[in-house]
Each structure stands twice: as structure tokens, then as C-alpha cells.
Design a protein around this motif. Sequence first.
Motif: not given
Length: 375
Positions: A145-146, A158-160, A177-181, A247-250
Motif C-alpha cells: 500500500r505504500f 489509486n489502489g492495489i 501497487a505503483t505510483d510510477g516512481h 485497467t491496471f498497467p502491464e
Amino acid sequence: MKFTVERAILLKALAHVQSVVERRNTIPILANVLIAVQDGTLKLTATDMEIAVVEEVPGVQVTRPGRTTAPAATLYEIVRKLPEGAKVELDHAGGDASLKLRAGRFNTDLAVLPVEDFPSMTEGKLPHGFSLPAGQLRELVDRTRFAISTEETRYYLNGIFLHATESDGTRVLRAVATDGHRLARVEEPLPEGAGNMPGVIIPRKTVNELRKLAEETQEEIAIRLSDTKIRFDIGTVQLTSKLIDGTFPEYERVIPRGNDKILRVTKKEFAEAVGRVAAISSERSRPVKLSIDRNHLLLSATSAEQGQAQEELDADVVKYESSPLEIGFQARYLNDITDQIADQVEFCFADGSAPTVVRDAAKPEALYVLMPMRV
């Protein structure tokens, strides 16, 4: 409606449901909790139209069954401040009458809103179901979740992302989970009944509410879901939530496969050194530079206002056999990942500008990816 309940029992149930209620909203009824009593059971319901939490409390002394609504935050604060051991009586005569609360010599009247205005979050069919031990579910949440994104424009992050997949020839339940960083990927053996589940994105608020409720039990948590909703049965509490429609990214495409420069470092000494070096700058985005050589690691940071700081870790906590390397990471992101690791942190590098893979040496089922910063 009229009933009597012990203060501790009512407080615990209110704590479970009231945190879902938004403090500020434009729909007054959403600030209220629905209170219903019948056949010796108290049922509390709260919702923000995205999440609903329902708790049933048995063993309540019911004088007159019925239903009403009351302001959730106010009721919770009043009950919280009552003396331990108090017996709380709630009495509503019906209609527009106020809700009377009595406990010892204390009494108050609370304004109510019509029960008919309280929204119902109908579940519909939830065809997929399985169970997870509470400890496993907590691990899946804690280790991912972090990395949930807080950028609302990329709502699908914005989720898992929870889904069934295959890993090294074995079917697993995986949370990502990811925020791109940074990216967090954790998996558990696939539970019975989860094989055909759709991949779903559980919203950040739901994840946080689930984690609080899962803390209080060691039992199995039953999970049912569809393409649009998910429900968790946690003891006497039922948490139902809409899912993120996106859709969650690949994510597999961003996980490096050929990082062959391996650094192993003792988590405690590394995390403490990062904290000390990063303290030189008040800027949250300031990088900490890792200068790595054979069984040697130098951490450093600079600040235009404060100067510079560095700390050296040597061979008793550092194992590295590859060519020298310099790479920078945001200190907060480093700490977020190392917080999930028990003892030995394993960094897998390609070079100073490529994504880095981070693992817990003792738990290979957890994998993290961290993007470097320019230093």
C-alpha cells in the motif's frame, strides 16, 4: 427504538464504522450512521457511497426494536468520553423526535435524519469467493500500500491490483501497487476458489479501512467479489466496496530482468544511515547517493542551504562483488521499501540510471522496483 448496551461494546462498533464517514460532504445523511436493533442484536451501518461498513453486535438489551440515524462523529465522540463501564441507553420515539442518549447522570439529545434517506449499497451478485488468513492479508496490504499513487488523474493507480496469476510454474494470488516512481509486488499461494477471479483494483481508502479491521483478528477473512464490487467478512464486521473501474498497467514490463550487480546490506544499519544522511535537507525530493565499491558503501546527500552529509558502511554489513557504481534514490522511497524488509536487503542494479530491483533476501515472494534519481 430503545436499547441498552455497554459503553465498551458500542465504542468498538462505532470505531469500526465511523471512520468510513467523510467529515465534509454535501449530502447530510452520509454524515450519519444507521442504527437498527431487533431480537437482541444491534446493527450499525455507515457509508460514503463508495464503501459501506456494517457491524452486528449481539447480546444487546432491546426494549423496543426499531431504526434511526444519528451523526456518526458526534455519537462516537460522546461515547468515547463516557466513563469506562458505563451502560449506554439510546432511545428514539420515532419520526422527527431526537435520539436521546443516557449514561449515568449524563444525557443528551441528538438530531436524526429519516431512515428512508439513508442510501443502500446493494452488492448484487458476487460470484467469486475465497478466504485468506488475516495474517496473510495484512502482509499483502502492508507490503504494497505504500506504493499506491495519490495522483487522482491516474485513478487506475489509486489502489492495489489483486489478481490470480502464475509465478515459476505455480499459481499465486498477487498484489501490486505503483505510483510510477516505485512498484511493490507481493504474492501468496493461490487460495481455493480464487482461480477464476477477475483482476480487480481495490481503492486506497478501502485498503486502509481493511487494514485497520484485519488488525483485530487472527481468523480467516472471507472475500467475495465481482467485476465491480468486493466484500470482506471480518468477524462481526462486513466491509463492502466498489472497485476502481480502470485497467491496471502491464506492470511486468517495467520489472528489469537482467540486473546482475548485487548489493546485500543489513537493513537496520542501512535504514538508519539513510535517515541520518537525508536529514541534511528539508526537501523531500532530495536524493541520497549510493557510491558502491567492493564490500563498501558510501551514502551521501547535499543541500544548497545546509551543506552536505555522508556516512560509510563497510564490509561487516555490506556485500558487493561487482564493478563500482553510483546511483541516487529519493530517501523517503528507500525507507518505504526497507521498512517492509526484516533483515537483509538485496539491491539488483543494471547501472546508475536504470530501474533497480529490491528484495527481502529471506522472502523472495516480495519484489520492489525503484526508479533512480539524477545525482
